[in-house]
Design a protein around this motif. Sequence first.
Motif, PDB file in Angstrom:
ATOM      1  N   SER A  18       0.829  -1.209   0.000  1.00 21.40           N
ATOM      2  CA  SER A  18       0.000   0.000   0.000  1.00 21.40           C
ATOM      3  C   SER A  18       0.862   1.257   0.000  1.00 21.40           C
ATOM      4  CB  SER A  18      -0.927   0.012   1.210  1.00 21.40           C
ATOM      5  OG  SER A  18      -1.836  -1.043   1.141  1.00 21.40           O
ATOM      6  N   ILE A  19       1.924   1.246   0.757  1.00 17.35           N
ATOM      7  CA  ILE A  19       2.823   2.397   0.784  1.00 17.35           C
ATOM      8  C   ILE A  19       3.510   2.576  -0.567  1.00 17.35           C
ATOM      9  CG2 ILE A  19       4.958   3.300   1.787  1.00 17.35           C
ATOM     10  CD1 ILE A  19       4.047   2.103   4.457  1.00 17.35           C
ATOM     11  N   VAL A  20       4.069   1.498  -1.088  1.00 17.91           N
ATOM     12  CA  VAL A  20       4.767   1.572  -2.372  1.00 17.91           C
ATOM     13  C   VAL A  20       3.794   1.933  -3.493  1.00 17.91           C
ATOM     14  CG1 VAL A  20       6.046   0.209  -4.079  1.00 17.91           C
ATOM     15  CG2 VAL A  20       6.608   0.020  -1.659  1.00 17.91           C
ATOM     16  N   GLY A  21       2.603   1.342  -3.481  1.00 20.73           N
ATOM     17  CA  GLY A  21       1.599   1.647  -4.497  1.00 20.73           C
ATOM     18  C   GLY A  21       1.180   3.103  -4.468  1.00 20.73           C
ATOM     19  N   PHE A  22       1.020   3.653  -3.278  1.00 16.93           N
ATOM     20  CA  PHE A  22       0.647   5.061  -3.184  1.00 16.93           C
ATOM     21  C   PHE A  22       1.775   5.957  -3.691  1.00 16.93           C
ATOM     22  CE2 PHE A  22       0.678   9.135  -1.018  1.00 16.93           C
ATOM     23  CZ  PHE A  22      -0.555   9.622  -1.387  1.00 16.93           C
TER      24      PHE A  22
END
Length: 76
Positions: A18-22
Amino acid sequence: MQGILIVLILPIIIFIVSIVGFLLLKKWYVTPIIIFIIFTVLAITIYKGTLFSYVIFYTALSIAVSLIMKLNVYNK
Protein backbone atom coordinates in the motif's frame (compact mmCIF):
# COMPACT_ATOMS: atom_id res chain seq x y z
CA MET A 1 1.48 -22.58 8.62
CA GLN A 2 -1.48 -21.00 6.81
CA GLY A 3 -2.58 -19.29 10.02
CA ILE A 4 0.77 -17.54 10.35
CA LEU A 5 0.59 -16.49 6.72
CA ILE A 6 -2.92 -15.09 7.03
CA VAL A 7 -2.51 -13.35 10.37
CA LEU A 8 1.09 -12.10 10.34
CA ILE A 9 2.78 -12.14 6.97
CA LEU A 10 0.01 -10.96 4.63
CA PRO A 11 -0.88 -7.84 6.67
CA ILE A 12 2.78 -6.81 6.61
CA ILE A 13 2.89 -7.37 2.85
CA ILE A 14 -0.35 -5.40 2.42
CA PHE A 15 1.10 -2.55 4.49
CA ILE A 16 4.26 -2.39 2.37
CA VAL A 17 2.43 -2.78 -0.96
CA SER A 18 0.00 0.00 0.00
CA ILE A 19 2.82 2.40 0.78
CA VAL A 20 4.77 1.57 -2.37
CA GLY A 21 1.60 1.65 -4.50
CA PHE A 22 0.65 5.06 -3.18
CA LEU A 23 4.12 6.48 -3.73
CA LEU A 24 4.30 5.13 -7.29
CA LEU A 25 0.74 5.85 -8.45
CA LYS A 26 -0.08 8.97 -6.35
CA LYS A 27 -3.70 7.82 -6.08
CA TRP A 28 -4.93 6.54 -2.72
CA TYR A 29 -7.70 4.36 -4.14
CA VAL A 30 -5.85 2.36 -6.82
CA THR A 31 -3.88 0.02 -4.55
CA PRO A 32 -6.88 -1.00 -2.38
CA ILE A 33 -8.87 -1.81 -5.53
CA ILE A 34 -6.04 -3.96 -6.88
CA ILE A 35 -5.63 -5.71 -3.52
CA PHE A 36 -9.37 -6.36 -3.33
CA ILE A 37 -9.44 -7.90 -6.79
CA ILE A 38 -6.36 -10.07 -6.26
CA PHE A 39 -7.41 -11.39 -2.86
CA THR A 40 -11.00 -11.98 -3.98
CA VAL A 41 -9.76 -14.14 -6.82
CA LEU A 42 -7.41 -15.99 -4.46
CA ALA A 43 -10.13 -16.49 -1.83
CA ILE A 44 -12.55 -17.88 -4.37
CA THR A 45 -10.12 -20.13 -6.23
CA ILE A 46 -7.84 -21.41 -3.48
CA TYR A 47 -9.92 -21.23 -0.31
CA LYS A 48 -13.38 -21.68 -1.90
CA GLY A 49 -14.63 -18.38 -0.46
CA THR A 50 -14.23 -19.35 3.19
CA LEU A 51 -11.73 -16.58 3.92
CA PHE A 52 -13.64 -13.71 2.34
CA SER A 53 -13.70 -11.88 5.68
CA TYR A 54 -9.93 -11.60 5.42
CA VAL A 55 -10.32 -10.05 1.97
CA ILE A 56 -12.43 -7.31 3.55
CA PHE A 57 -9.88 -6.89 6.36
CA TYR A 58 -6.93 -6.64 3.95
CA THR A 59 -8.80 -4.14 1.78
CA ALA A 60 -9.69 -2.03 4.81
CA LEU A 61 -6.07 -2.15 5.96
CA SER A 62 -4.92 -1.02 2.54
CA ILE A 63 -7.46 1.82 2.50
CA ALA A 64 -6.34 2.97 5.95
CA VAL A 65 -2.65 2.92 5.03
CA SER A 66 -3.30 4.71 1.74
CA LEU A 67 -5.36 7.44 3.40
CA ILE A 68 -2.72 7.94 6.10
CA MET A 69 -0.08 8.23 3.39
CA LYS A 70 -2.25 10.73 1.52
CA LEU A 71 -2.68 12.86 4.64
CA ASN A 72 1.03 12.72 5.46
CA VAL A 73 2.30 13.48 1.96
CA TYR A 74 -0.10 16.28 1.04
CA ASN A 75 -0.08 18.06 4.42
CA LYS A 76 3.65 18.73 4.40
